[in-house]
Design a protein around this motif. Sequence first.
Motif, short mmCIF file in Angstrom:
data_model
loop_
_atom_site.label_atom_id
_atom_site.label_comp_id
_atom_site.label_asym_id
_atom_site.label_seq_id
_atom_site.Cartn_x
_atom_site.Cartn_y
_atom_site.Cartn_z
N PRO A 1 4.58 -0.45 -10.48
CA PRO A 1 4.65 1.18 -10.57
C PRO A 1 6.06 1.26 -10.87
CG PRO A 1 3.32 0.27 -8.52
CD PRO A 1 4.51 -1.29 -8.92
N VAL A 2 5.77 2.65 -11.73
CA VAL A 2 7.42 3.57 -12.27
C VAL A 2 8.26 4.11 -11.04
CG1 VAL A 2 8.75 4.77 -14.22
CG2 VAL A 2 6.10 3.23 -14.38
N VAL A 3 7.48 4.81 -10.34
CA VAL A 3 7.83 5.55 -8.72
C VAL A 3 7.68 5.20 -7.67
CG1 VAL A 3 8.51 7.60 -8.66
CG2 VAL A 3 9.04 7.28 -10.79
N VAL A 4 7.40 4.98 -7.10
CA VAL A 4 6.99 4.95 -6.13
C VAL A 4 6.91 5.84 -4.47
CG1 VAL A 4 6.64 2.76 -3.55
CG2 VAL A 4 6.35 2.09 -6.13
N VAL A 5 6.74 6.07 -3.57
CA VAL A 5 7.17 7.57 -2.80
C VAL A 5 6.08 6.66 -1.84
CG1 VAL A 5 6.83 9.56 -1.69
CG2 VAL A 5 6.83 9.27 -4.01
N GLU A 6 6.86 6.93 -0.59
CA GLU A 6 6.60 6.39 1.08
C GLU A 6 7.44 7.56 2.07
OE1 GLU A 6 4.96 4.11 1.79
OE2 GLU A 6 5.26 2.33 0.79
N ILE A 7 6.71 8.32 2.43
CA ILE A 7 6.82 9.23 3.32
C ILE A 7 6.49 8.64 5.10
CG2 ILE A 7 5.60 11.35 4.59
CD1 ILE A 7 4.29 11.49 1.39
N LEU A 8 8.49 9.13 5.50
CA LEU A 8 8.51 7.95 6.81
C LEU A 8 6.96 8.59 7.72
CD1 LEU A 8 12.41 8.26 6.90
CD2 LEU A 8 10.66 5.86 5.93
N SER A 9 7.10 7.51 8.70
CA SER A 9 6.88 7.71 10.12
C SER A 9 7.25 6.82 11.26
CB SER A 9 4.43 7.77 9.85
OG SER A 9 4.76 6.15 9.64
N PRO A 10 7.13 7.18 12.17
CA PRO A 10 7.93 6.33 13.33
C PRO A 10 7.26 4.83 13.27
CG PRO A 10 7.10 8.48 14.04
CD PRO A 10 6.34 7.92 13.22
N GLN B 1 1.21 -1.08 0.12
CA GLN B 1 -0.31 0.33 0.08
C GLN B 1 0.89 1.35 -0.02
OE1 GLN B 1 -3.48 0.00 0.41
NE2 GLN B 1 -3.92 -1.67 1.18
N PRO B 2 1.37 1.51 -0.82
CA PRO B 2 1.87 2.83 -1.19
C PRO B 2 1.49 3.70 -0.89
CG PRO B 2 2.25 1.95 -3.30
CD PRO B 2 1.54 0.87 -3.07
N ASP B 3 2.44 5.08 -0.15
CA ASP B 3 1.88 6.33 0.15
C ASP B 3 1.64 6.65 -1.62
OD1 ASP B 3 1.61 6.47 2.68
OD2 ASP B 3 3.96 6.66 2.96
N LEU B 4 2.02 7.45 -2.51
CA LEU B 4 2.17 7.79 -4.17
C LEU B 4 2.70 6.49 -5.06
CD1 LEU B 4 3.24 11.17 -3.53
CD2 LEU B 4 0.69 11.01 -3.53
N PHE B 5 1.52 6.59 -5.65
CA PHE B 5 3.01 5.99 -6.88
C PHE B 5 3.07 6.66 -8.01
CE2 PHE B 5 -0.61 3.60 -6.08
CZ PHE B 5 -0.57 3.13 -7.01
N VAL B 6 3.85 6.20 -9.17
CA VAL B 6 3.10 6.73 -10.41
C VAL B 6 3.23 5.81 -11.63
CG1 VAL B 6 4.24 7.73 -12.91
CG2 VAL B 6 4.83 8.72 -10.18
N ALA B 7 2.61 5.19 -12.15
CA ALA B 7 1.90 4.16 -12.75
C ALA B 7 1.46 3.86 -14.70
CB ALA B 7 0.82 3.10 -12.23
N ARG B 8 1.66 2.88 -14.83
CA ARG B 8 2.22 3.19 -16.45
C ARG B 8 0.60 2.40 -16.87
NH1 ARG B 8 7.83 0.39 -18.04
NH2 ARG B 8 8.95 2.44 -17.86
N VAL B 9 0.10 3.88 -17.16
CA VAL B 9 -1.60 3.25 -17.84
C VAL B 9 -1.23 3.44 -19.78
CG1 VAL B 9 -2.26 4.04 -16.09
CG2 VAL B 9 -1.99 5.85 -17.34
N VAL C 1 10.66 9.80 1.38
CA VAL C 1 10.84 11.19 1.84
C VAL C 1 10.64 11.21 3.57
CG1 VAL C 1 8.88 13.32 1.59
CG2 VAL C 1 9.55 12.49 0.55
N ASP C 2 11.62 11.74 4.02
CA ASP C 2 12.39 11.97 5.27
C ASP C 2 12.00 13.65 5.81
OD1 ASP C 2 13.44 12.36 8.32
OD2 ASP C 2 14.93 10.67 7.92
#
Length: 185
Positions: free
Chosen positions: A103-112, A80-88, A137-138
């Motif tokens: 996905p092409v790009v996956v973004v996870e924003i750190l949390s404790p 369950q990524p926070d954000l992602f870029v997918a090919r469509v 992302v820290d």
Amino acid sequence: MPASPDGPTTIADLLALPEDGLRHELLGGVHVVTPAPAYLHQAAHSAMFRELLRAVDGSEGYEVLSGPADIVLGPHTLVQPDLFVARVQPKHRPRTWKDIGVPVVVVEILSPTSASRDRGTKRRIYQQVGVAEYWIVDLDARLVERWRPSDHRPEIVDDALAFALPGGAFGRIDLPRLFTRVLGE
């Protein structure tokens, strides 16, 4: 926080769980439950989403999407990524999350509650399946750790995060500005 050893071990079992407002993932057969994200996490999510959307706007073949999304990356792996870029493909739009693929790009924003998993298990999964860019992302350090499939160490980016996607989409995110906007400092 991993669930009990008696938790789901297959994607079908995971998807059969009753809705409880938490994020459930299956990482290599291990059931992981994550609480709802904090405000700053979501503020960073929103800012990063806008930046990615600006980068792919007008580029055919990509879509910026946000979790929750049941992205299946293997027989025992649902993330369950926070954000992602997918090919469509415009003529063959996905109908289900299974149709998204890797996905092409996956973004996870750190949390404790997610930092060690995002930097460890999930990073290895994303690298193994060929996610072109994985960004961690820290907010505390005001930086992004960028990982590519063959990297042994991340590229640490704290100024301009420039990226290019196959097919011509590209972008540049001014990280100091983004972090100032999110953190208000």
